[in-house]
Structure formats: structure tokens, C-alpha cells
Design a protein around this motif. Structure first.
Motif, PDB file in Angstrom:
ATOM      1  N   ILE A  45       0.840  -1.202   0.000  1.00  0.00           N
ATOM      2  CA  ILE A  45       0.000   0.000   0.000  1.00  0.00           C
ATOM      3  C   ILE A  45       0.876   1.253   0.000  1.00  0.00           C
ATOM      4  O   ILE A  45       0.622   2.197  -0.755  1.00  0.00           O
ATOM      5  CB  ILE A  45      -0.969  -0.014   1.196  1.00  0.00           C
ATOM      6  CG1 ILE A  45      -1.987  -1.153   1.037  1.00  0.00           C
ATOM      7  CG2 ILE A  45      -1.680   1.330   1.343  1.00  0.00           C
ATOM      8  CD1 ILE A  45      -2.819  -1.434   2.270  1.00  0.00           C
ATOM      9  N   TYR A  63      -7.109  -1.539  -4.565  1.00  0.00           N
ATOM     10  CA  TYR A  63      -6.872  -2.179  -3.269  1.00  0.00           C
ATOM     11  C   TYR A  63      -8.123  -2.088  -2.396  1.00  0.00           C
ATOM     12  O   TYR A  63      -8.516  -3.066  -1.752  1.00  0.00           O
ATOM     13  CB  TYR A  63      -5.691  -1.547  -2.535  1.00  0.00           C
ATOM     14  CG  TYR A  63      -4.347  -2.103  -2.889  1.00  0.00           C
ATOM     15  CD1 TYR A  63      -4.115  -3.462  -2.950  1.00  0.00           C
ATOM     16  CD2 TYR A  63      -3.272  -1.246  -3.137  1.00  0.00           C
ATOM     17  CE1 TYR A  63      -2.860  -3.971  -3.267  1.00  0.00           C
ATOM     18  CE2 TYR A  63      -2.015  -1.754  -3.452  1.00  0.00           C
ATOM     19  CZ  TYR A  63      -1.820  -3.114  -3.516  1.00  0.00           C
ATOM     20  OH  TYR A  63      -0.581  -3.614  -3.815  1.00  0.00           O
ATOM     21  N   HIS A 121      -6.185  -2.842   6.738  1.00  0.00           N
ATOM     22  CA  HIS A 121      -5.812  -2.355   5.410  1.00  0.00           C
ATOM     23  C   HIS A 121      -6.737  -1.230   4.954  1.00  0.00           C
ATOM     24  O   HIS A 121      -6.278  -0.225   4.398  1.00  0.00           O
ATOM     25  CB  HIS A 121      -5.842  -3.494   4.392  1.00  0.00           C
ATOM     26  CG  HIS A 121      -4.802  -4.528   4.639  1.00  0.00           C
ATOM     27  ND1 HIS A 121      -5.065  -5.870   4.540  1.00  0.00           N
ATOM     28  CD2 HIS A 121      -3.503  -4.430   4.990  1.00  0.00           C
ATOM     29  CE1 HIS A 121      -3.970  -6.551   4.820  1.00  0.00           C
ATOM     30  NE2 HIS A 121      -3.014  -5.702   5.101  1.00  0.00           N
TER      31      HIS A 121
END
Length: 138
Positions: A45, A63, A121
Motif C-alpha cells: 500500500i 486495493y 488495510h
């Protein structure tokens, strides 16, 4: 000294084997948000954040879509395992002897960990996606 579920976190099979309460996805989200852990995909990321626009935004969006999809599947599986654990606890068909966990203990702890990582995340992505990249700062 007696070991109880309080000696383990909710991502560990023994937490459930010893009678720990199944946390809600909302509680897992709060736990993930409060943690300093950034998830196993943090490096990827961060690498995506260093890309030039518009690739940066596109990669971060992809993502986010992936983690939201994974989260939906993981929560669905988690609920199934939570129900199975509840049913097994009520019927007494669990193995409580020795150092053996039933499959349901392992399965629900793994799904918990997946959900935890999904939320971690997504939280990390949100922190980067909310930042506007000012091209004139260079």
C-alpha cells in the motif's frame, strides 16, 4: 494456575476453545483501528502511495475494492463459524480434553484474523486516500 480465555486474544483458537465470546465485526473493526499494526499488505500500500497520479489513485482504489470484497466474504464465513460454534457449545459436542481445539475454533480464529487485516488495510488506505496530493508541492 488455571488458564482462561482472557489469557488469549480473540484471534487465537484457544480464546474460543476456553469459552471466549465471539466479537462482532464492529468490535473487530474498533480493535483494528486502535492498533498500530498496519496489516501484512502495508508495504504494498505504501509503495502504491508513492506512484505518480493517476496511477496512485487507481491502485489505491483497486486495493480498496479488493479489501471490501474480501471483508464481505470473510464476515460471511465468520458468521457461519460463529453460528456453528454457538450450536456446538449448546449441544456439548466440542472436544475439551487435552491440548486439542476443534476445527471450528481454528476456523473462527482464522476468519477473525482475516477480518482484522481487512479492516486494518482499509483504515490505512482511508488515511492515504483522504490526503490530497498537491502537485505544486514538488
Amino acid at each position: 494456575m488455571t488458564v482462561t480465555y482472557n489469557d488469549y486474544n480473540s484471534g487465537h483458537p484457544w480464546f474460543y476453545k476456553l469459552g471466549g465470546k465471539v466479537p462482532s465485526p464492529k468490535a473487530i473493526r474498533a480493535e483494528a483501528k486502535a492498533a498500530e499494526y498496519q496489516g501484512y499488505m502495508a508495504e504494498d500500500i505504501l509503495k502504491a502511495c508513492r506512484k505518480p497520479e493517476p496511477r496512485r489513485s487507481e491502485t489505491l482504489r483497486l486495493y480498496k475494492e479488493k479489501f471490501l470484497s474480501d471483508l464481505g466474504q470473510d464476515i460471511s464465513g465468520y458468521r457461519q463459524y460463529a453460528f456453528k460454534l454457538h450450536m456446538l457449545r449448546n449441544t456439548g459436542n466440542l472436544i475439551y480434553e487435552g491440548a486439542i481445539c476443534d476445527d471450528v475454533h481454528t476456523n473462527i480464529s482464522l476468519k477473525h484474523s482475516h477480518i482484522y487485516n481487512d479492516f486494518t488495510h482499509l483504515h490505512l488506505l482511508e488515511s492515504f486516500m483522504s490526503q490530497q496530493l498537491n502537485l505544486f508541492d514538488f
